[in-house]
Design an enzyme around this catalytic site. Structure first.
Site, PDB file in Angstrom:
ATOM      1  N   TYR A 162      -5.128 -20.733 -11.121  1.00  0.00           N
ATOM      2  CA  TYR A 162      -4.550 -19.848 -10.096  1.00  0.00           C
ATOM      3  C   TYR A 162      -3.848 -20.665  -9.013  1.00  0.00           C
ATOM      4  O   TYR A 162      -2.660 -20.437  -8.722  1.00  0.00           O
ATOM      5  CB  TYR A 162      -5.644 -18.967  -9.460  1.00  0.00           C
ATOM      6  N   LYS A 166       0.149 -20.940  -7.956  1.00  0.00           N
ATOM      7  CA  LYS A 166       0.667 -20.633  -6.617  1.00  0.00           C
ATOM      8  C   LYS A 166       1.395 -21.854  -6.054  1.00  0.00           C
ATOM      9  O   LYS A 166       2.446 -21.732  -5.422  1.00  0.00           O
ATOM     10  CB  LYS A 166      -0.472 -20.211  -5.665  1.00  0.00           C
TER      11      LYS A 166
HETATM   12  P1  NAD Z   1      -4.250  -8.287  -5.635  1.00  0.00           P
HETATM   13  O1  NAD Z   1      -4.649  -8.877  -6.939  1.00  0.00           O
HETATM   14  O2  NAD Z   1      -5.167  -7.343  -4.955  1.00  0.00           O
HETATM   15  O3  NAD Z   1      -2.855  -7.522  -5.814  1.00  0.00           O
HETATM   16  C1  NAD Z   1      -1.806  -8.031  -6.563  1.00  0.00           C
HETATM   17  C2  NAD Z   1      -0.774  -6.931  -6.752  1.00  0.00           C
HETATM   18  O4  NAD Z   1       0.339  -7.484  -7.505  1.00  0.00           O
HETATM   19  C3  NAD Z   1      -1.286  -5.745  -7.598  1.00  0.00           C
HETATM   20  O5  NAD Z   1      -0.873  -4.533  -7.012  1.00  0.00           O
HETATM   21  C4  NAD Z   1      -0.631  -5.927  -8.958  1.00  0.00           C
HETATM   22  O6  NAD Z   1      -0.405  -4.724  -9.640  1.00  0.00           O
HETATM   23  C5  NAD Z   1       0.681  -6.613  -8.560  1.00  0.00           C
HETATM   24  N1  NAD Z   1       1.235  -7.420  -9.666  1.00  0.00           N
HETATM   25  C6  NAD Z   1       0.584  -8.331 -10.428  1.00  0.00           C
HETATM   26  N2  NAD Z   1       1.434  -8.842 -11.345  1.00  0.00           N
HETATM   27  C7  NAD Z   1       2.644  -8.258 -11.140  1.00  0.00           C
HETATM   28  C8  NAD Z   1       3.919  -8.383 -11.741  1.00  0.00           C
HETATM   29  N3  NAD Z   1       4.117  -9.214 -12.781  1.00  0.00           N
HETATM   30  N4  NAD Z   1       4.948  -7.648 -11.267  1.00  0.00           N
HETATM   31  C9  NAD Z   1       4.755  -6.792 -10.216  1.00  0.00           C
HETATM   32  N5  NAD Z   1       3.574  -6.621  -9.619  1.00  0.00           N
HETATM   33  C10 NAD Z   1       2.518  -7.351 -10.065  1.00  0.00           C
HETATM   34  O7  NAD Z   1      -3.873  -9.519  -4.710  1.00  0.00           O
HETATM   35  P2  NAD Z   1      -4.114  -9.719  -3.137  1.00  0.00           P
HETATM   36  O8  NAD Z   1      -5.477 -10.206  -2.926  1.00  0.00           O
HETATM   37  O9  NAD Z   1      -3.625  -8.519  -2.437  1.00  0.00           O
HETATM   38  O10 NAD Z   1      -3.124 -10.950  -2.870  1.00  0.00           O
HETATM   39  C11 NAD Z   1      -1.754 -10.709  -2.588  1.00  0.00           C
HETATM   40  C12 NAD Z   1      -1.048 -12.048  -2.386  1.00  0.00           C
HETATM   41  O11 NAD Z   1      -1.661 -12.766  -1.336  1.00  0.00           O
HETATM   42  C13 NAD Z   1      -1.111 -12.963  -3.623  1.00  0.00           C
HETATM   43  O12 NAD Z   1       0.127 -13.611  -3.731  1.00  0.00           O
HETATM   44  C14 NAD Z   1      -2.209 -13.962  -3.275  1.00  0.00           C
HETATM   45  O13 NAD Z   1      -1.972 -15.194  -3.905  1.00  0.00           O
HETATM   46  C15 NAD Z   1      -2.060 -14.058  -1.763  1.00  0.00           C
HETATM   47  N6  NAD Z   1      -3.283 -14.396  -1.001  1.00  0.00           N
HETATM   48  C16 NAD Z   1      -4.428 -13.660  -1.187  1.00  0.00           C
HETATM   49  C17 NAD Z   1      -5.547 -13.940  -0.408  1.00  0.00           C
HETATM   50  C18 NAD Z   1      -6.831 -13.155  -0.549  1.00  0.00           C
HETATM   51  O14 NAD Z   1      -7.823 -13.522   0.057  1.00  0.00           O
HETATM   52  N7  NAD Z   1      -6.863 -12.064  -1.303  1.00  0.00           N
HETATM   53  C19 NAD Z   1      -5.487 -14.982   0.532  1.00  0.00           C
HETATM   54  C20 NAD Z   1      -4.306 -15.712   0.660  1.00  0.00           C
HETATM   55  C21 NAD Z   1      -3.205 -15.394  -0.098  1.00  0.00           C
HETATM   56  O1  DAU Z   2      -8.523 -18.781  -0.065  1.00  0.00           O
HETATM   57  C1  DAU Z   2      -7.629 -17.772  -0.407  1.00  0.00           C
HETATM   58  C2  DAU Z   2      -7.993 -17.196  -1.759  1.00  0.00           C
HETATM   59  O2  DAU Z   2      -9.173 -16.430  -1.571  1.00  0.00           O
HETATM   60  C3  DAU Z   2      -6.890 -16.346  -2.370  1.00  0.00           C
HETATM   61  O3  DAU Z   2      -5.763 -17.156  -2.628  1.00  0.00           O
HETATM   62  C4  DAU Z   2      -7.361 -15.696  -3.673  1.00  0.00           C
HETATM   63  O4  DAU Z   2      -6.363 -14.827  -4.177  1.00  0.00           O
HETATM   64  C5  DAU Z   2      -8.618 -14.907  -3.379  1.00  0.00           C
HETATM   65  O5  DAU Z   2      -9.120 -14.351  -4.580  1.00  0.00           O
HETATM   66  C6  DAU Z   2      -9.684 -15.792  -2.723  1.00  0.00           C
HETATM   67  O6  DAU Z   2     -10.158 -16.776  -3.663  1.00  0.00           O
HETATM   68  P1  DAU Z   2     -11.714 -17.193  -3.764  1.00  0.00           P
HETATM   69  O7  DAU Z   2     -11.954 -17.739  -5.104  1.00  0.00           O
HETATM   70  O8  DAU Z   2     -12.113 -18.000  -2.586  1.00  0.00           O
HETATM   71  O9  DAU Z   2     -12.383 -15.717  -3.573  1.00  0.00           O
HETATM   72  P2  DAU Z   2     -13.591 -14.985  -4.350  1.00  0.00           P
HETATM   73  O10 DAU Z   2     -13.864 -13.727  -3.611  1.00  0.00           O
HETATM   74  O11 DAU Z   2     -13.349 -14.907  -5.811  1.00  0.00           O
HETATM   75  O12 DAU Z   2     -14.800 -15.987  -4.117  1.00  0.00           O
HETATM   76  C7  DAU Z   2     -15.224 -16.338  -2.810  1.00  0.00           C
HETATM   77  C8  DAU Z   2     -16.368 -17.332  -2.953  1.00  0.00           C
HETATM   78  O13 DAU Z   2     -17.501 -16.646  -3.498  1.00  0.00           O
HETATM   79  C9  DAU Z   2     -16.082 -18.477  -3.915  1.00  0.00           C
HETATM   80  O14 DAU Z   2     -16.685 -19.668  -3.421  1.00  0.00           O
HETATM   81  C10 DAU Z   2     -16.751 -18.057  -5.213  1.00  0.00           C
HETATM   82  C11 DAU Z   2     -17.936 -17.242  -4.731  1.00  0.00           C
HETATM   83  N1  DAU Z   2     -18.376 -16.146  -5.612  1.00  0.00           N
HETATM   84  C12 DAU Z   2     -17.445 -15.231  -6.011  1.00  0.00           C
HETATM   85  C13 DAU Z   2     -17.798 -14.186  -6.837  1.00  0.00           C
HETATM   86  C14 DAU Z   2     -16.754 -13.192  -7.306  1.00  0.00           C
HETATM   87  C15 DAU Z   2     -19.698 -16.003  -5.988  1.00  0.00           C
HETATM   88  O15 DAU Z   2     -20.555 -16.843  -5.593  1.00  0.00           O
HETATM   89  N2  DAU Z   2     -20.061 -14.964  -6.797  1.00  0.00           N
HETATM   90  C16 DAU Z   2     -19.164 -14.055  -7.249  1.00  0.00           C
HETATM   91  O16 DAU Z   2     -19.555 -13.134  -8.013  1.00  0.00           O
END
Ligand code: NAD
Ligand code: DAU
Length: 358
Positions: A162, A166
């Protein structure tokens, strides 16, 4: 009136961003939400704005050049706010290909169409166009020492498929800035939490499992650290970067809110017990006994922590929601939206969960 193309607007952060923007600017903006609706996309999140005349949804894959070209031909797009991505680290470990397709090739497709639409015959660009690429702090790798932070100049060191995908997409955006003077900016945010987050991610997964009385899986020793930010603070930061940031720049977004995973899980258990009524029978099983240590994530990054100095100084953004407040709000939202969760917990999710946590 500015026209925004929001990619991935049906996902967690994208839908919060659209709701934030529609609330803040009302009819002064036009939003086109471009989303493929993968397992992570959910139009229910946007039910409250779906009939607004200044909002359109287009179901499209960002890798589909023809479909993206059509949208640029039909609308005079001023801002591309690019959220669409495959976003879950665990899924990327099992199936990296789709991460490269969407995160790398999809970003390239968008860059090419935005460049074609905005570039003038002399190679300069139409006024006031911007491509905001939403990236992550995970591209910087893992911090091993206390007191270290990710700065904008921290070298890239991604570990998961992932974060590698990115990072690749960031480099493509940077290359368009350097080669073509393309008007783009990149943001790197830390872990978001809040309403509408899909329950494959730690916080909603733990809330959902607590309510069901299922085990709470903690990877490894539970001491990995993430820097949590309430999603609306991220949305606000993106809006401020677009308005106050400089073309070609990168901004880190975070709120100095580092927590170990085990702390997060215990806070959720305590918060649920505080909020739920004593007569609620679920209270009987929501306790620390549900915590279960499971095999560690492969290549698990130890610690993330953002230094948000640049965005504070140059853009004027600071987080406004303390974790204690944000987590209360989030837990309450999931309690008030059990129907939303029941739609999300479909057969695909249950199959994923079974395979992932067997
Ligand atoms: P998410 O997985 O909840 O949502 C992703 C969205 O993108 C979904 O609606 C999905 O349908 C759409 N999508 C996926 N593939 C696609 C494609 N090929 N064409 C069009 N649409 C598509 O993700 P999120 O957590 O909302 O993250 C959004 C952005 O922010 C991502 O780029 C992620 O890398 C970044 N980001 C997320 C976090 C976090 O903590 N969630 C933190 C920092 C950055
Ligand atoms: O830091 C930004 C990122 O945060 C984003 O770019 C990603 O899209 C987003 O998914 C998130 O990534 P993480 O891997 O940090 O998030 P996640 O919620 O999957 O996990 C958070 C922490 O918790 C990580 O250390 C793994 C742990 N974890 C996660 C899950 C799902 C567990 O211990 N148990 C679990 O079941």
């Amino acid at each position: 009136m500015k026209t925004y193309m929001v990619t991935g607007g049906a996902g967690f952060i994208g839908s919060n961003y659209i709701l934030y923007m529609m609330e803040k600017y009302g009819k002064d903006i036009f939003i086109i939400n471009v989303d493929k609706l993968t397992y992570a996309g959910n139009l229910e999140n946007l039910a409250s704005v779906s009939n607004e005349e200044n909002y359109r949804f287009v179901k499209a894959d960002i890798c589909d050049s023809e479909a993206i070209g059509k949208i640029f031909a039909e609308y005079n797009i001023d801002r591309v706010v690019h959220f669409a991505a495959e976003s879950h680290v665990d899924r990327s470990i099992k199936n990296p290909e789709v991460f490269v397709e969407t995160n790398v090739l999809g970003t390239l497709t968008l860059l090419n169409h935005a460049k074609n639409a905005w570039e003038k015959s002399d190679g300069s660009y139409e006024e006031d166009k911007i491509f905001l690429h939403v990236s992550t702090d995970e591209v910087y790798g893992s911090l091993e020492k206390e007191g270290e932070f990710f700065y904008e100049k921290t070298p890239y060191d991604p570990h998961s498929p992932y974060s590698a995908s990115k990072a690749s997409s960031d480099f493509l955006v940077k290359s368009y800035i350097d080669t073509y003077e393309f008007p783009a900016m990149i943001t790197h945010c830390s872990n978001n939490y809040g309403p509408y987050q899909f329950p494959e991610k730690l916080i909603p997964l733990i809330i959902n499992n607590c309510l069901k009385g299922d085990k709470l899986p903690i990877y490894g020793d539970g001491l990995n650290v993430r820097d949590w930010l309430y999603v609306m603070d991220h949305c606000k930061a993106i809006d401020m970067v677009i308005n106050n940031g400089k073309d070609g720049e990168t901004y880190n977004i975070g709120g100095h809110n580092e927590k170990q995973n085990i702390q997060i899980v215990k806070i959720i258990i305590d918060t649920l017990n505080e909020i739920l009524d004593d007569s609620d029978i679920r209270k009987k099983h929501i306790n620390y006994d549900l915590i279960t240590y499971v095999d560690d994530r492969k290549g698990h990054d130890r610690r993330y922590a953002i230094a948000p100095d640049k965005i504070k100084k140059e853009v004027g953004w600071e987080p406004s929601i303390l974790f204690a407040e944000g987590i209360q709000h989030t837990v309450k939202w999931y309690l008030a939206n059990e129907e939303w969760m029941s739609h999300v917990i479909n057969k695909d999710y249950l199959d994923y969960y079974k395979k992932m946590y067997k």
